[in-house]
Design a protein around this motif. Structure first.
Motif, PDB file in Angstrom:
ATOM      1  N   PRO A  28       1.040  -1.318   0.060  1.00 37.68           N
ATOM      2  CA  PRO A  28       0.160   0.119  -0.178  1.00 37.68           C
ATOM      3  C   PRO A  28       0.843   1.331   0.105  1.00 37.68           C
ATOM      4  O   PRO A  28       1.911   1.315   0.639  1.00 37.68           O
ATOM      5  CB  PRO A  28      -0.867  -0.252   1.300  1.00 37.68           C
ATOM      6  CG  PRO A  28      -0.125  -1.123   2.073  1.00 37.68           C
ATOM      7  CD  PRO A  28       0.332  -2.011   1.208  1.00 37.68           C
ATOM      8  N   ARG A  29       0.502   2.125  -0.723  1.00 36.95           N
ATOM      9  CA  ARG A  29       1.261   3.531  -0.982  1.00 36.95           C
ATOM     10  C   ARG A  29       1.243   4.074   0.399  1.00 36.95           C
ATOM     11  O   ARG A  29      -0.128   4.292   1.308  1.00 36.95           O
ATOM     12  CB  ARG A  29       0.647   4.315  -2.153  1.00 36.95           C
ATOM     13  CG  ARG A  29       1.044   4.072  -3.302  1.00 36.95           C
ATOM     14  CD  ARG A  29       0.547   4.771  -4.708  1.00 36.95           C
ATOM     15  NE  ARG A  29       1.696   6.103  -4.267  1.00 36.95           N
ATOM     16  CZ  ARG A  29       1.569   7.197  -4.982  1.00 36.95           C
ATOM     17  NH1 ARG A  29       0.610   7.138  -6.151  1.00 36.95           N
ATOM     18  NH2 ARG A  29       2.105   8.371  -4.842  1.00 36.95           N
ATOM     19  N   ARG A  30       1.978   4.873   0.811  1.00 34.37           N
ATOM     20  CA  ARG A  30       2.017   5.701   2.025  1.00 34.37           C
ATOM     21  C   ARG A  30       1.980   7.437   1.791  1.00 34.37           C
ATOM     22  O   ARG A  30       2.598   7.796   0.827  1.00 34.37           O
ATOM     23  CB  ARG A  30       3.343   5.247   2.821  1.00 34.37           C
ATOM     24  CG  ARG A  30       3.528   3.874   3.116  1.00 34.37           C
ATOM     25  CD  ARG A  30       4.528   3.403   3.779  1.00 34.37           C
ATOM     26  NE  ARG A  30       4.526   3.627   5.542  1.00 34.37           N
ATOM     27  CZ  ARG A  30       4.009   2.810   6.267  1.00 34.37           C
ATOM     28  NH1 ARG A  30       3.821   1.709   5.849  1.00 34.37           N
ATOM     29  NH2 ARG A  30       3.838   3.336   7.618  1.00 34.37           N
ATOM     30  N   TYR A  31       1.235   8.000   2.774  1.00 30.23           N
ATOM     31  CA  TYR A  31       1.020   9.339   2.766  1.00 30.23           C
ATOM     32  C   TYR A  31       1.308  10.007   4.165  1.00 30.23           C
ATOM     33  O   TYR A  31       1.317   9.506   4.907  1.00 30.23           O
ATOM     34  CB  TYR A  31      -0.452   9.716   2.211  1.00 30.23           C
ATOM     35  CG  TYR A  31      -0.608   9.025   0.857  1.00 30.23           C
ATOM     36  CD1 TYR A  31      -0.445   9.786  -0.332  1.00 30.23           C
ATOM     37  CD2 TYR A  31      -1.228   7.640   0.732  1.00 30.23           C
ATOM     38  CE1 TYR A  31      -0.908   9.218  -1.712  1.00 30.23           C
ATOM     39  CE2 TYR A  31      -1.365   7.190  -0.623  1.00 30.23           C
ATOM     40  CZ  TYR A  31      -1.518   7.945  -1.870  1.00 30.23           C
ATOM     41  OH  TYR A  31      -1.616   7.412  -2.834  1.00 30.23           O
ATOM     42  N   GLY A  32       1.399  11.437   3.865  1.00 26.32           N
ATOM     43  CA  GLY A  32       1.781  12.151   5.219  1.00 26.32           C
ATOM     44  C   GLY A  32       2.993  12.395   5.439  1.00 26.32           C
ATOM     45  O   GLY A  32       3.695  12.432   4.639  1.00 26.32           O
TER      46      GLY A  32
END
Length: 280
Positions: A28-32
């Protein structure tokens, strides 16, 4: 998840087809990091409810809006897609079982088993169908005060696995075993809750468009994350949602209206969900 129909019993895990990440997906792509995230799930193409929640000041001010699956499979799927597209880079979506099923009929040529299944697929433009086919299985967002939060629709192992306030710690530990996060946010059960279980935090924002609850009809459920979890509700015109379903000629407008106006109770849903575990 549809209103429950009790089966003879649950199937063993070995007999269940899991619907996890698509072949084109990696981790899963990570954001933040992000200070505030508004989480909306199970919109089910209920435009009056979706518009009401989007108009909330805390949603408008959030750094990100995460839509936790089942965007479609309701009276106004194309209009729902257009509202999502208008949010631009502020929105992250994860794939629900209904979104997977709609794309399967509309793009992959899977057979529609009922008139409504065919009708739902036909309501999407080619652009909307292409969008559904690109929605990832899950995402991770670093949120101030909560750390990394994993978002998916059903569970981290299948988009049609039900996680509820009654999910036993043993099953929760199994379905969350691969998580690199302390908070798991899911949808699918249409139940709003915030629960500590198996050393993690299990959160469901509830359903925007088709909640199972004991509150007044015309209540949309969602959540605001950061620095803690705040479970929220928004009022909207349920009669307008029913009218739009009839105007759209939804083949199941009557059933949709009955679920909006007289939903099954959370207790009934938990009992049924924990008996079945996997529901498309």
């Amino acid at each position: 998840m549809n209103a429950p129909h009790r089966p003879a019993g649950k199937a063993p895990m070995d007999d269940v087809t899991l619907y996890g990440p698509a072949s084109w997906e990696g981790p899963p792509r990570r954001y933040g990091p992000v200070a505030r995230v508004a989480v909306l799930s199970d919109i089910h193409a209920n435009i009056p409810a979706f518009e009401a929640v989007l108009a909330e000041p805390d949603v408008a001010a959030a750094g990100l809006v995460v839509l936790c699956g089942d965007l479609t499979w309701g009276p106004q799927p194309q209009e729902t897609y257009e509202l999502i597209a208008a949010l631009g880079d502020r929105v992250l979506c994860v794939r629900g079982n209904a979104d997977r099923f709609a794309a399967g009929i509309g793009i992959s040529g899977e057979r529609a088993a009922t008139p409504r299944q065919a009708w739902i697929a036909a309501q999407h433009s080619p652009e909307a169908m292409a969008f559904l086919a690109r929605v990832p299985f899950g995402v991770v967002v670093e949120i101030d005060g909560l750390g990394p939060v994993h978002f998916c629709h059903g569970s981290p192992r299948s988009d049609h696995e039900l996680v509820t306030p009654g999910t036993p710690p043993e099953r929760f530990a199994q379905l969350s075993a691969a998580l690199d996060a302390r908070v798991l946010v899911t949808g699918h059960s249409h139940l709003q809750f915030d629960r500590a279980v198996a050393g993690l935090r299990s959160v469901n924002p509830g359903s925007v468009g088709l909640p199972y609850h004991t509150g007044e009809p015309g209540t949309a459920y969602w959540a605001l994350l950061g620095p803690d979890v705040r479970l929220r509700t928004t009022r909207y015109d349920a009669a307008e949602a029913v009218a739009r379903a009839h105007l759209a000629a939804d083949p199941e407008a009557e059933r949709y209206a009955a679920t909006l106006m007289e939903p099954p109770t959370p207790e009934r849903i938990v009992e049924d969900a924990e008996d079945r575990i996997f529901v498309n």
